[in-house]
Scaffold this motif. Structure first.
Motif, PDB file in Angstrom:
ATOM      1  N   ARG A  61       0.663  -0.539  -0.008  1.00 33.63           N
ATOM      2  CA  ARG A  61      -0.145  -0.011  -0.266  1.00 33.63           C
ATOM      3  C   ARG A  61       0.696   1.468   0.360  1.00 33.63           C
ATOM      4  O   ARG A  61       1.647   1.052   0.358  1.00 33.63           O
ATOM      5  CB  ARG A  61      -1.265   0.161   1.430  1.00 33.63           C
ATOM      6  CG  ARG A  61      -0.118   0.540   2.575  1.00 33.63           C
ATOM      7  CD  ARG A  61      -1.281   0.178   3.497  1.00 33.63           C
ATOM      8  NE  ARG A  61      -0.166   0.310   4.504  1.00 33.63           N
ATOM      9  CZ  ARG A  61      -1.100   0.028   5.782  1.00 33.63           C
ATOM     10  NH1 ARG A  61      -2.146  -1.000   5.961  1.00 33.63           N
ATOM     11  NH2 ARG A  61      -0.446  -0.090   7.454  1.00 33.63           N
ATOM     12  N   THR A  70      -3.468   4.431  -2.454  1.00 35.25           N
ATOM     13  CA  THR A  70      -3.470   3.009  -3.598  1.00 35.25           C
ATOM     14  C   THR A  70      -2.947   1.939  -2.769  1.00 35.25           C
ATOM     15  O   THR A  70      -2.501   2.074  -1.432  1.00 35.25           O
ATOM     16  CB  THR A  70      -3.254   3.402  -4.621  1.00 35.25           C
ATOM     17  OG1 THR A  70      -4.080   2.101  -5.355  1.00 35.25           O
ATOM     18  CG2 THR A  70      -2.015   3.152  -5.023  1.00 35.25           C
ATOM     19  N   ASP A  74      -6.831  -2.346  -4.925  1.00 37.64           N
ATOM     20  CA  ASP A  74      -7.594  -1.187  -5.794  1.00 37.64           C
ATOM     21  C   ASP A  74      -7.072  -1.969  -7.276  1.00 37.64           C
ATOM     22  O   ASP A  74      -7.766  -1.642  -7.649  1.00 37.64           O
ATOM     23  CB  ASP A  74      -6.304   0.172  -6.082  1.00 37.64           C
ATOM     24  CG  ASP A  74      -7.547   0.891  -4.464  1.00 37.64           C
ATOM     25  OD1 ASP A  74      -7.983   0.396  -4.196  1.00 37.64           O
ATOM     26  OD2 ASP A  74      -6.639   1.931  -4.324  1.00 37.64           O
ATOM     27  N   TYR A  75      -5.715  -3.408  -7.320  1.00 42.03           N
ATOM     28  CA  TYR A  75      -6.516  -3.776  -9.183  1.00 42.03           C
ATOM     29  C   TYR A  75      -7.631  -4.104  -9.648  1.00 42.03           C
ATOM     30  O   TYR A  75      -7.988  -4.866 -10.076  1.00 42.03           O
ATOM     31  CB  TYR A  75      -5.563  -4.857  -8.729  1.00 42.03           C
ATOM     32  CG  TYR A  75      -4.104  -5.185  -8.589  1.00 42.03           C
ATOM     33  CD1 TYR A  75      -3.151  -3.307  -9.575  1.00 42.03           C
ATOM     34  CD2 TYR A  75      -2.842  -5.239  -7.879  1.00 42.03           C
ATOM     35  CE1 TYR A  75      -2.059  -3.556  -8.907  1.00 42.03           C
ATOM     36  CE2 TYR A  75      -1.822  -5.051  -7.459  1.00 42.03           C
ATOM     37  CZ  TYR A  75      -1.275  -4.514  -8.421  1.00 42.03           C
ATOM     38  OH  TYR A  75       0.081  -4.190  -8.397  1.00 42.03           O
ATOM     39  N   GLU A  77     -10.727  -2.741  -8.460  1.00 44.15           N
ATOM     40  CA  GLU A  77     -11.460  -2.293  -8.063  1.00 44.15           C
ATOM     41  C   GLU A  77     -12.107  -0.938  -8.963  1.00 44.15           C
ATOM     42  O   GLU A  77     -11.193  -1.017  -9.671  1.00 44.15           O
ATOM     43  CB  GLU A  77     -11.465  -1.594  -7.060  1.00 44.15           C
ATOM     44  CG  GLU A  77     -11.261  -2.781  -5.288  1.00 44.15           C
ATOM     45  CD  GLU A  77     -12.018  -3.309  -5.230  1.00 44.15           C
ATOM     46  OE1 GLU A  77     -13.645  -3.106  -5.124  1.00 44.15           O
ATOM     47  OE2 GLU A  77     -12.271  -4.729  -4.575  1.00 44.15           O
ATOM     48  N   THR A  97      -9.137   0.514 -13.439  1.00 42.88           N
ATOM     49  CA  THR A  97      -8.763   0.098 -12.336  1.00 42.88           C
ATOM     50  C   THR A  97      -9.065   1.256 -11.473  1.00 42.88           C
ATOM     51  O   THR A  97      -8.245   1.924 -12.123  1.00 42.88           O
ATOM     52  CB  THR A  97      -8.270  -1.441 -11.334  1.00 42.88           C
ATOM     53  OG1 THR A  97      -7.134  -0.107 -11.693  1.00 42.88           O
ATOM     54  CG2 THR A  97      -8.601  -2.168 -12.569  1.00 42.88           C
ATOM     55  N   ARG A  98      -9.389   1.390  -9.913  1.00 42.82           N
ATOM     56  CA  ARG A  98      -9.198   1.734  -8.946  1.00 42.82           C
ATOM     57  C   ARG A  98      -7.937   2.132  -9.210  1.00 42.82           C
ATOM     58  O   ARG A  98      -7.070   3.625  -8.386  1.00 42.82           O
ATOM     59  CB  ARG A  98      -9.368   1.266  -7.729  1.00 42.82           C
ATOM     60  CG  ARG A  98      -8.828   3.100  -6.438  1.00 42.82           C
ATOM     61  CD  ARG A  98     -10.600   3.721  -6.375  1.00 42.82           C
ATOM     62  NE  ARG A  98      -9.850   4.308  -5.474  1.00 42.82           N
ATOM     63  CZ  ARG A  98     -10.328   5.894  -5.022  1.00 42.82           C
ATOM     64  NH1 ARG A  98     -11.279   6.434  -6.164  1.00 42.82           N
ATOM     65  NH2 ARG A  98     -10.226   6.282  -4.142  1.00 42.82           N
ATOM     66  N   PHE A  99      -6.550   1.291  -9.050  1.00 38.86           N
ATOM     67  CA  PHE A  99      -5.338   1.268  -9.194  1.00 38.86           C
ATOM     68  C   PHE A  99      -5.132   2.612  -9.712  1.00 38.86           C
ATOM     69  O   PHE A  99      -3.780   3.285 -10.033  1.00 38.86           O
ATOM     70  CB  PHE A  99      -4.596   0.079  -9.100  1.00 38.86           C
ATOM     71  CG  PHE A  99      -3.175   0.381  -9.572  1.00 38.86           C
ATOM     72  CD1 PHE A  99      -1.948   0.514  -8.299  1.00 38.86           C
ATOM     73  CD2 PHE A  99      -2.564   0.003 -10.964  1.00 38.86           C
ATOM     74  CE1 PHE A  99      -0.840   0.743  -8.391  1.00 38.86           C
ATOM     75  CE2 PHE A  99      -1.692   0.171 -10.913  1.00 38.86           C
ATOM     76  CZ  PHE A  99      -0.172   0.373  -9.920  1.00 38.86           C
ATOM     77  N   GLN A 102      -5.520   6.105  -9.062  1.00 38.99           N
ATOM     78  CA  GLN A 102      -4.848   6.505  -7.653  1.00 38.99           C
ATOM     79  C   GLN A 102      -2.818   6.784  -7.760  1.00 38.99           C
ATOM     80  O   GLN A 102      -2.500   7.369  -7.833  1.00 38.99           O
ATOM     81  CB  GLN A 102      -4.843   5.142  -7.083  1.00 38.99           C
ATOM     82  CG  GLN A 102      -6.834   5.426  -6.793  1.00 38.99           C
ATOM     83  CD  GLN A 102      -6.716   6.988  -5.793  1.00 38.99           C
ATOM     84  OE1 GLN A 102      -7.662   7.819  -6.489  1.00 38.99           O
ATOM     85  NE2 GLN A 102      -6.911   7.130  -4.587  1.00 38.99           N
TER      86      GLN A 102
END
Length: 190
Positions: A61, A70, A74-75, A77, A97-99, A102
């Protein structure tokens, strides 16, 4: 020295170096530090990378003042959840993705921030402080000879320093004092 004691020596080579880039290859986080260097790519051209690369293949993280910016979760999401807390159409293999969102924001905001210090735990996990308030943390979670993370110099033929669930392998020689002093003078406060 504990079986992961050399990890602290290896990671200390990053102290004082600027953070440059970060991204993912599948579920492996890659992070580059130091000067930009040009190395050959697989197609006969060249690409620009950091002088040092850290590949993390265990839970990790990046945190800041407001908590987790991140992390490896998050990979899988979507960039943002719908009002009901779900996104029925999201496909982590084909959609952003969220990753992706972010990490781009983190690189944009903190590129050039220097590694301030490091701490290594008894399982080979670590915490790298980047700039004033941010940290990159890795959490090895296996007890076998499975790679958790590695540190190396892209384009350099020296062996990589590797941490597995059972110990370390590879060189962990520290950078020269002259090199450390140059970065200490150029340290960017972010």
């Amino acid at each position: 020295m504990s079986k992961f004691g050399q990890a602290e020596v290896a990671l200390s080579q990053l102290v004082g170096l600027p953070f440059l880039y970060a991204g993912a290859a599948g579920t492996l986080l890659w992070v580059h530090f130091g000067d930009e260097v040009e190395i050959p790519d697989m197609r006969g051209g060249a690409r620009t990378v950091g002088a040092w690369a850290l590949h993390i293949d265990c839970p990790w993280r990046i945190t800041g003042l407001d908590g987790v910016l991140t992390g490896s979760g998050d990979y899988w999401e979507p960039p943002a959840l719908g009002e009901d807390g779900r996104d029925e159409n999201f496909d982590a293999y084909n959609d952003r993705t969220r990753f992706d969102v972010q990490i781009r924001n983190f690189v944009s905001e903190f590129r050039g921030a220097c590694v301030k210090n490091i701490a290594v735990d008894s399982a080979g996990g670590f915490r790298l402080s980047i700039g004033r308030w941010n940290s990159l943390e890795a959490f090895p979670v296996n007890s076998q000879d499975i790679e958790c993370w590695r540190l190396f110099q892209p384009g350099n033929s020296t062996d990589h320093f590797v941490v597995t669930g059972i110990g370390t392998s590879g060189p962990c020689t520290a950078r020269s004092e002259t090199h450390n002093q140059v970065y200490a003078q150029e340290d960017k406060e972010i």
